[in-house]
Scaffold this motif. Structure first.
Motif, PDB file in Angstrom:
ATOM      1  N   MET A  44      18.684  13.756  22.875  1.00  0.00           N
ATOM      2  CA  MET A  44      17.877  12.548  23.065  1.00  0.00           C
ATOM      3  C   MET A  44      18.426  11.660  24.172  1.00  0.00           C
ATOM      4  N   LEU A  45      19.746  11.601  24.322  1.00  0.00           N
ATOM      5  CA  LEU A  45      20.303  10.762  25.376  1.00  0.00           C
ATOM      6  C   LEU A  45      20.095  11.385  26.755  1.00  0.00           C
ATOM      7  N   ASP A  47      17.531  13.174  27.488  1.00  0.00           N
ATOM      8  CA  ASP A  47      16.114  12.870  27.690  1.00  0.00           C
ATOM      9  C   ASP A  47      15.912  11.438  28.170  1.00  0.00           C
ATOM     10  N   ALA A  48      16.609  10.506  27.512  1.00  0.00           N
ATOM     11  CA  ALA A  48      16.420   9.086  27.826  1.00  0.00           C
ATOM     12  C   ALA A  48      16.854   8.763  29.245  1.00  0.00           C
ATOM     13  N   SER A  51      14.340  10.349  31.670  1.00  0.00           N
ATOM     14  CA  SER A  51      13.065   9.617  31.641  1.00  0.00           C
ATOM     15  C   SER A  51      13.154   8.307  32.410  1.00  0.00           C
ATOM     16  N   ARG A  52      14.236   7.583  32.203  1.00  0.00           N
ATOM     17  CA  ARG A  52      14.389   6.315  32.901  1.00  0.00           C
ATOM     18  C   ARG A  52      14.577   6.520  34.403  1.00  0.00           C
ATOM     19  N   ALA A 189      18.174   3.452  23.030  1.00  0.00           N
ATOM     20  CA  ALA A 189      17.149   4.470  23.257  1.00  0.00           C
ATOM     21  C   ALA A 189      16.355   4.817  21.998  1.00  0.00           C
ATOM     22  N   ARG A 190      17.040   4.968  20.858  1.00  0.00           N
ATOM     23  CA  ARG A 190      16.378   5.365  19.621  1.00  0.00           C
ATOM     24  C   ARG A 190      16.977   4.601  18.436  1.00  0.00           C
ATOM     25  N   LEU A 248      22.660   2.604  29.696  1.00  0.00           N
ATOM     26  CA  LEU A 248      21.559   3.513  30.010  1.00  0.00           C
ATOM     27  C   LEU A 248      21.019   3.248  31.412  1.00  0.00           C
TER      28      LEU A 248
END
Length: 270
Positions: A44-45, A47-48, A51-52, A189-190, A248
């Motif tokens: 997930m990180l 991905d984050a 994405s950013r 992020a989540r 992030l």
């Protein structure tokens, strides 16, 4: 369009983007992250951050900057995590992960891609990923790059240590595992997946050698270390979403700069 998802593209769109585009392959893992973070934290990180960074590149393109076309591949959710099996992990052996990466990269070359960037979210993948990229460039007419997201910052200064850029208080906690760094990022992020009641963690004596080797430059692995430290490398109780947003953003800005630099150095001649 600055970027497209491979999964959502037709085969003709995929082929058309290959000539000048850069394929981005994020990779992660499924493994224990102490008592408060989910198994898919690394995935997930990665991905984050990707994405950013893609959003930042879209903003640059909208402002008129010259930005390459980027093709985002689905994130590989499994990695090399045998050191986390003491609690729970879904792991690929090093040879198998290397083969998986080899075959994905070879598939991209067969589709016409000549530039590929692998973005990693799990420490256990790092060496395997870098070897895969080196092998790829030896057997195919490609230019390939790799990075682990936590090594990137927005400093833009060659030779700057990303850890030092975060300040003395937290420099030694990056990237860590299920500690201040990853927990802060997940709170940004989540946050809905971060379990409450994160207890403080007392320092472990002696400290694990994989995290603090006895001499600079040494890589040390000692049997049973991960079980002894309870699956995390540092105290996560001080993590907060504000720090996570900053962390992030800095990694995403770093990845943005890395993509632009990679493009500038490898762009096909007109």
């Amino acid at each position: 369009m600055t970027h497209r998802n491979l999964t959502e593209s037709t085969w003709r769109e995929t082929r058309a983007a290959a000539a000048d585009g850069i394929a981005i392959l994020p990779i992660g893992s499924q493994e224990q992250h102490a008592e408060h973070l989910p198994m898919g934290t690394d995935t997930m990180l990665a991905d984050a951050v990707v994405s950013r960074a893609l959003a930042l590149l879209e903003e640059r393109a909208a402002a008129g900057e010259d930005v390459p076309e980027l093709i985002r591949l689905p994130t590989l959710p499994y990695g090399h995590s045998p050191h986390h099996l003491f609690a729970a992990a879904l792991t690929l052996s090093a040879p198998v992960l290397g083969t998986v990466l080899d075959e994905l990269l070879d598939s991209l070359a067969a589709c016409g891609y000549r530039r590929v960037l692998v973005v990693n979210g799990h420490g256990g993948n790092d060496e395997i990923m870098r070897l895969a990229v080196k092998r790829f460039a030896l057997r195919a007419d490609v230019t390939a790059a790799a990075c682990s997201y936590w090594t990137l910052t927005d400093t833009g200064e060659p030779g700057t240590d990303p850890k030092e850029a975060e300040g003395a208080e937290h420099a030694g906690l990056i990237p860590g595992h299920a500690g201040w760094f990853e927990t802060s990022l997940m709170l940004a992020a989540r946050p809905e997946l971060v379990r409450t009641g994160r207890a403080g963690r007392e320092p472990v004596d002696p400290p694990p050698l994989f995290d603090k080797p006895p001499y600079p430059g040494l890589t040390v692995e000692r049997h049973g270390e991960w079980e002894r430290v309870g699956g995390s490398t540092d105290d996560a109780s001080g993590a907060d979403a504000g720090s996570g947003v900053r962390l992030l953003e800095r990694r995403a800005l770093g990845l943005t700069r890395a993509v632009l630099a990679f493009d500038a150095a490898t762009r096909p001649a007109a």
